[in-house]
Design a protein around this motif. Structure first.
Motif, PDB file in Angstrom:
ATOM      1  N   ASN A 240       0.862  -1.115   0.001  1.00  0.00           N
ATOM      2  CA  ASN A 240       0.000  -0.107  -0.088  1.00  0.00           C
ATOM      3  C   ASN A 240       1.057   1.284  -0.019  1.00  0.00           C
ATOM      4  O   ASN A 240       2.112   1.043  -0.240  1.00  0.00           O
ATOM      5  CB  ASN A 240      -1.006   0.011   1.193  1.00  0.00           C
ATOM      6  N   GLU A 241       0.123   2.548   0.092  1.00  0.00           N
ATOM      7  CA  GLU A 241       1.219   3.592   0.081  1.00  0.00           C
ATOM      8  C   GLU A 241       1.782   3.983   1.171  1.00  0.00           C
ATOM      9  O   GLU A 241       2.819   4.795   1.220  1.00  0.00           O
ATOM     10  CB  GLU A 241       0.023   4.721   0.172  1.00  0.00           C
ATOM     11  N   MET A 242       1.765   2.971   2.073  1.00  0.00           N
ATOM     12  CA  MET A 242       2.688   3.074   3.395  1.00  0.00           C
ATOM     13  C   MET A 242       3.640   2.120   3.275  1.00  0.00           C
ATOM     14  O   MET A 242       4.949   2.246   4.132  1.00  0.00           O
ATOM     15  CB  MET A 242       2.117   3.099   4.819  1.00  0.00           C
ATOM     16  N   GLY A 243       3.915   1.233   2.432  1.00  0.00           N
ATOM     17  CA  GLY A 243       4.740   0.365   1.962  1.00  0.00           C
ATOM     18  C   GLY A 243       4.771  -1.006   2.747  1.00  0.00           C
ATOM     19  O   GLY A 243       5.478  -1.723   2.875  1.00  0.00           O
ATOM     20  N   VAL A 244       3.250  -0.983   3.149  1.00  0.00           N
ATOM     21  CA  VAL A 244       3.106  -2.214   4.003  1.00  0.00           C
ATOM     22  C   VAL A 244       2.397  -3.330   3.196  1.00  0.00           C
ATOM     23  O   VAL A 244       1.610  -2.601   2.284  1.00  0.00           O
ATOM     24  CB  VAL A 244       1.894  -1.995   5.171  1.00  0.00           C
ATOM     25  N   VAL A 245       2.624  -4.450   3.203  1.00  0.00           N
ATOM     26  CA  VAL A 245       2.317  -5.545   2.599  1.00  0.00           C
ATOM     27  C   VAL A 245       0.846  -5.967   2.917  1.00  0.00           C
ATOM     28  O   VAL A 245       0.821  -6.303   4.208  1.00  0.00           O
ATOM     29  CB  VAL A 245       3.196  -6.679   2.421  1.00  0.00           C
TER      30      VAL A 245
ATOM     31  N   HIS B 219      -3.947  -1.068   9.149  1.00  0.00           N
ATOM     32  CA  HIS B 219      -4.331   0.074   8.544  1.00  0.00           C
ATOM     33  C   HIS B 219      -3.716   1.180   9.193  1.00  0.00           C
ATOM     34  O   HIS B 219      -4.510   2.263   8.880  1.00  0.00           O
ATOM     35  CB  HIS B 219      -5.766   0.028   7.953  1.00  0.00           C
ATOM     36  N   GLY B 220      -2.580   1.244   9.893  1.00  0.00           N
ATOM     37  CA  GLY B 220      -2.101   2.491  10.430  1.00  0.00           C
ATOM     38  C   GLY B 220      -2.415   2.575  11.914  1.00  0.00           C
ATOM     39  O   GLY B 220      -1.985   3.407  12.510  1.00  0.00           O
ATOM     40  N   LYS B 221      -3.113   1.802  12.337  1.00  0.00           N
ATOM     41  CA  LYS B 221      -3.560   2.061  13.800  1.00  0.00           C
ATOM     42  C   LYS B 221      -2.823   1.327  14.757  1.00  0.00           C
ATOM     43  O   LYS B 221      -2.688   1.778  15.845  1.00  0.00           O
ATOM     44  CB  LYS B 221      -5.120   1.775  13.926  1.00  0.00           C
ATOM     45  N   THR B 222      -2.030   0.375  14.442  1.00  0.00           N
ATOM     46  CA  THR B 222      -1.101  -0.393  15.505  1.00  0.00           C
ATOM     47  C   THR B 222      -1.551  -0.725  16.744  1.00  0.00           C
ATOM     48  O   THR B 222      -0.895  -0.343  17.575  1.00  0.00           O
ATOM     49  CB  THR B 222       0.201   0.291  15.178  1.00  0.00           C
ATOM     50  N   TYR B 223      -2.561  -1.421  16.717  1.00  0.00           N
ATOM     51  CA  TYR B 223      -3.159  -1.685  18.149  1.00  0.00           C
ATOM     52  C   TYR B 223      -2.204  -2.258  18.909  1.00  0.00           C
ATOM     53  O   TYR B 223      -2.259  -2.167  20.045  1.00  0.00           O
ATOM     54  CB  TYR B 223      -4.253  -2.476  17.980  1.00  0.00           C
ATOM     55  N   CYS B 224      -1.414  -3.193  18.433  1.00  0.00           N
ATOM     56  CA  CYS B 224      -0.583  -3.911  19.515  1.00  0.00           C
ATOM     57  C   CYS B 224       0.669  -2.993  19.996  1.00  0.00           C
ATOM     58  O   CYS B 224       0.864  -3.177  21.209  1.00  0.00           O
ATOM     59  CB  CYS B 224       0.025  -5.220  18.606  1.00  0.00           C
ATOM     60  N   VAL B 225       1.053  -2.352  19.232  1.00  0.00           N
ATOM     61  CA  VAL B 225       2.028  -1.229  19.645  1.00  0.00           C
ATOM     62  C   VAL B 225       1.359  -0.346  20.865  1.00  0.00           C
ATOM     63  O   VAL B 225       2.022  -0.346  22.020  1.00  0.00           O
ATOM     64  CB  VAL B 225       2.355   0.116  18.827  1.00  0.00           C
ATOM     65  N   ASN B 226       0.087  -0.059  20.716  1.00  0.00           N
ATOM     66  CA  ASN B 226      -0.471   0.590  21.754  1.00  0.00           C
ATOM     67  C   ASN B 226      -0.819  -0.041  22.965  1.00  0.00           C
ATOM     68  O   ASN B 226      -1.154   0.737  24.087  1.00  0.00           O
ATOM     69  CB  ASN B 226      -1.860   1.448  21.255  1.00  0.00           C
ATOM     70  N   THR B 227      -1.293  -1.469  23.076  1.00  0.00           N
ATOM     71  CA  THR B 227      -1.726  -2.028  24.236  1.00  0.00           C
ATOM     72  C   THR B 227      -0.595  -2.789  24.833  1.00  0.00           C
ATOM     73  O   THR B 227      -0.757  -3.435  25.759  1.00  0.00           O
ATOM     74  CB  THR B 227      -2.709  -3.029  23.849  1.00  0.00           C
ATOM     75  N   CYS B 228       1.009  -2.837  24.092  1.00  0.00           N
ATOM     76  CA  CYS B 228       1.967  -3.584  24.770  1.00  0.00           C
ATOM     77  C   CYS B 228       2.224  -2.916  26.260  1.00  0.00           C
ATOM     78  O   CYS B 228       2.565  -1.645  26.123  1.00  0.00           O
ATOM     79  CB  CYS B 228       3.083  -3.515  23.904  1.00  0.00           C
ATOM     80  N   PRO B 229       2.209  -3.527  27.288  1.00  0.00           N
ATOM     81  CA  PRO B 229       2.165  -3.003  28.785  1.00  0.00           C
ATOM     82  C   PRO B 229       3.463  -2.682  29.075  1.00  0.00           C
ATOM     83  O   PRO B 229       3.824  -1.805  29.828  1.00  0.00           O
ATOM     84  CB  PRO B 229       1.623  -4.147  29.607  1.00  0.00           C
ATOM     85  N   VAL B 230       4.552  -3.253  28.333  1.00  0.00           N
ATOM     86  CA  VAL B 230       6.038  -2.924  28.445  1.00  0.00           C
ATOM     87  C   VAL B 230       6.640  -2.330  27.297  1.00  0.00           C
ATOM     88  O   VAL B 230       7.825  -2.048  27.176  1.00  0.00           O
ATOM     89  CB  VAL B 230       6.790  -4.283  28.911  1.00  0.00           C
TER      90      VAL B 230
END
Length: 135
Positions: A74-79, A116-127
Motif C-alpha cells: 500500500n501507500e505506506m509500504g505495508v504488504v 491500516h495504520g492504527k498499530t493496536y499491538c503497539v498501543n496495548t503492549c504493557p512494556v
C-alpha cells in the motif's frame, strides 16, 4: 517510505497482549490462529518463546510468490492482502523466511498489515516492547 513493526525481544515478557489485541482487531474474537503476531513457546520452564511479526520486507518474497497478485504494497509500504484475489494456495506462507505469515482459520493468509495504520499491538503492549518504525 517503509513502515513496519520491531519487537524488542529482551523487553517482551511473553504476556501475549499483542496477540490478543491483533486477533480482536483482525477477526473480532480472541484466537491465536487469527493473530498476525506469531507466538510459540520454546521452553515454558525457562520462559523461552519465539515471537514474530511481518517485517514488511523491502524485497518481499511473499509478494513475489503470490500467483494471483493478492498481496500488494500500500501507500505506506505495508504488504496487504486483497482477499477477493486470494486463492488460498499458501505460496506466501511458504515463501516467508521469518514464519511471519500463517494460514488462518478460514484458509486465508494472516499477516500484519499494521491495522491500516492504527498499530493496536503497539498501543496495548504493557512494556512497550513493540514499536512502529518508519524509514
Amino acid at each position: 517510505m517503509r513502515k513496519y513493526l520491531r519487537i524488542d525481544r529482551k523487553a517482551c515478557v511473553g504476556c501475549r497482549t499483542c496477540q490478543v489485541t491483533c486477533s480482536l482487531a483482525k477477526a473480532g474474537f480472541i484466537s491465536q490462529g487469527e493473530s498476525a503476531v506469531q507466538f510459540e513457546w520454546k521452553d515454558m520452564r525457562q520462559a523461552k518463546w519465539r515471537i514474530a511479526v511481518c517485517l514488511q520486507c523491502r524485497n518481499a518474497k511473499c509478494v513475489d510468490a503470490c500467483p494471483s497478485e493478492a498481496l500488494y504494497r500500500n501507500e505506506m509500504g505495508v504488504v496487504c492482502l486483497d482477499k477477493a484475489k486470494c486463492t488460498c494456495c499458501g505460496d506466501c506462507v511458504r515463501a516467508c523466511n521469518f514464519k511471519a505469515i500463517k494460514t488462518g482459520l478460514d484458509g486465508y493468509p494472516v499477516k500484519c498489515d499494521l491495522c491500516h495504520g492504527k498499530t493496536y499491538c503497539v498501543n496495548t503492549c504493557p512494556v512497550h516492547a513493540i514499536k512502529a518504525i518508519e524509514e
